[in-house]
Design an enzyme around this catalytic site. Structure first.
Site, PDB file in Angstrom:
ATOM      1  CG  HIS A   1      -3.700  -5.229 -14.694  1.00 35.37           C
ATOM      2  ND1 HIS A   1      -3.703  -4.055 -15.402  1.00 35.37           N
ATOM      3  CD2 HIS A   1      -4.037  -4.891 -13.426  1.00 35.37           C
ATOM      4  CE1 HIS A   1      -4.046  -3.052 -14.603  1.00 35.37           C
ATOM      5  NE2 HIS A   1      -4.234  -3.525 -13.394  1.00 35.37           N
TER       6      HIS A   1
ATOM      7  CE  LYS B   1      -8.056   3.850  -8.903  1.00 35.58           C
ATOM      8  NZ  LYS B   1      -7.316   2.651  -9.321  1.00 35.58           N
TER       9      LYS B   1
ATOM     10  NE  ARG C   1       1.149  -1.886  -8.685  1.00 37.21           N
ATOM     11  CZ  ARG C   1       0.292  -0.979  -9.120  1.00 37.21           C
ATOM     12  NH1 ARG C   1       0.515  -0.367 -10.251  1.00 37.21           N
ATOM     13  NH2 ARG C   1      -0.786  -0.675  -8.423  1.00 37.21           N
TER      14      ARG C   1
ATOM     15  CB  SER D   1      -3.809   1.660 -15.365  1.00 39.17           C
ATOM     16  OG  SER D   1      -3.987   0.273 -15.371  1.00 39.17           O
TER      17      SER D   1
HETATM   18  P1  ADP Z   1      -8.110  -0.812  -8.773  1.00 39.88           P
HETATM   19  O1  ADP Z   1      -8.780   0.483  -9.076  1.00 39.88           O
HETATM   20  O2  ADP Z   1      -9.066  -1.867  -8.258  1.00 39.88           O
HETATM   21  O3  ADP Z   1      -6.872  -0.710  -7.928  1.00 39.88           O
HETATM   22  P2  ADP Z   1      -6.285  -1.483 -10.956  1.00 39.88           P
HETATM   23  O4  ADP Z   1      -6.614  -1.855 -12.356  1.00 39.88           O
HETATM   24  O5  ADP Z   1      -5.440  -0.280 -10.725  1.00 39.88           O
HETATM   25  O6  ADP Z   1      -7.691  -1.372 -10.217  1.00 39.88           O
HETATM   26  O7  ADP Z   1      -5.592  -2.700 -10.230  1.00 39.88           O
HETATM   27  C1  ADP Z   1      -6.219  -3.974 -10.145  1.00 39.88           C
HETATM   28  C2  ADP Z   1      -5.310  -4.902  -9.347  1.00 39.88           C
HETATM   29  O8  ADP Z   1      -4.115  -5.122 -10.091  1.00 39.88           O
HETATM   30  C3  ADP Z   1      -4.863  -4.337  -7.993  1.00 39.88           C
HETATM   31  O9  ADP Z   1      -4.778  -5.393  -7.071  1.00 39.88           O
HETATM   32  C4  ADP Z   1      -3.486  -3.759  -8.285  1.00 39.88           C
HETATM   33  O10 ADP Z   1      -2.676  -3.750  -7.128  1.00 39.88           O
HETATM   34  C5  ADP Z   1      -2.997  -4.775  -9.312  1.00 39.88           C
HETATM   35  N1  ADP Z   1      -1.969  -4.244 -10.200  1.00 39.88           N
HETATM   36  C6  ADP Z   1      -1.963  -3.111 -10.919  1.00 39.88           C
HETATM   37  N2  ADP Z   1      -0.827  -2.974 -11.622  1.00 39.88           N
HETATM   38  C7  ADP Z   1      -0.084  -4.074 -11.326  1.00 39.88           C
HETATM   39  C8  ADP Z   1       1.228  -4.527 -11.707  1.00 39.88           C
HETATM   40  N3  ADP Z   1       2.026  -3.846 -12.512  1.00 39.88           N
HETATM   41  N4  ADP Z   1       1.638  -5.697 -11.195  1.00 39.88           N
HETATM   42  C9  ADP Z   1       0.856  -6.403 -10.349  1.00 39.88           C
HETATM   43  N5  ADP Z   1      -0.362  -6.040  -9.938  1.00 39.88           N
HETATM   44  C10 ADP Z   1      -0.829  -4.881 -10.421  1.00 39.88           C
END
Ligand code: ADP
Length: 157
Positions: A18, A42, A91, A129
């Site tokens: 992130h 979630k 990703r 995460s």
């Molecule tokens: P959500 O529940 O909205 O998917 P996340 O916190 O899991 O929330 O992800 C928020 C955004 O960050 C999403 O667009 C996800 O694809 C992106 N994301 C999560 N991990 C990574 C990573 N390692 N690299 C790039 N983008 C990521």
């Protein structure tokens, strides 16, 4: 008018992936609002307050990043904050499928809002995460997955 992007997500917790997305996007926008959304589908491990705190700590030295939380539709949050861009991370193909669908829905809900996809640095492609929470639960070392500013701060209660 300032060029504002909202980066919405669960951030349960924020990871180096992130963080990488925000740093890559910063040159494109006057302001990025990292927004922790309440997602009814979630179940989160960290409270919204904890997640906001972790993100604030991560970007404490980055003045153009603002941290917030919201309930309800992401498009409404964007409208309220006069953001014309929604930032999301990709990703790989698995993310793309879901993100493309979300972007289409958001475009239909709010035609003025454009979703911008960014990839993280290649070193962060494998980080999620979910993995961080799993490693934490099993007392593993999460330091490689977390922003530097959070080392030692992210613990399960
Ligand atoms: P959500 O529940 O909205 O998917 P996340 O916190 O899991 O929330 O992800 C928020 C955004 O960050 C999403 O667009 C996800 O694809 C992106 N994301 C999560 N991990 C990574 C990573 N390692 N690299 C790039 N983008 C990521």
């Amino acid at each position: 008018m300032p060029n504002i992007a909202v980066f919405p997500g669960s951030f349960d917790p924020i990871t180096k992936g992130h963080e990488s997305i925000v740093h890559r996007a910063l040159p494109l926008f006057d302001k990025i609002i990292v927004a922790v959304g309440y997602n009814a589908n979630k179940k989160s491990v960290f409270s919204v307050e904890q997640r906001v705190y972790f993100i604030k700590k991560t970007f404490a030295d980055t003045p153009n990043v603002i941290v917030a939380s919201y309930e309800g539709l992401t498009v409404d949050f964007c409208e309220k904050h006069k953001a014309k861009f929604l930032l999301r991370g990709l990703r790989g193909i698995a993310d793309f499928k879901n993100e493309r669908m979300l972007a289409s829905i958001n475009k239909e809900l709010c035609p003025d809002l454009e979703t911008i996809f960014m990839c993280p640095g290649t070193a962060y492609n494998h980080i999620s995460s979910t993995i961080v929470r799993e490693v934490l639960r099993n007392d593993g070392d999460i330091s490689n997955f977390l922003p530097k500013a959070l080392q030692g701060y992210v613990k399960l209660q």
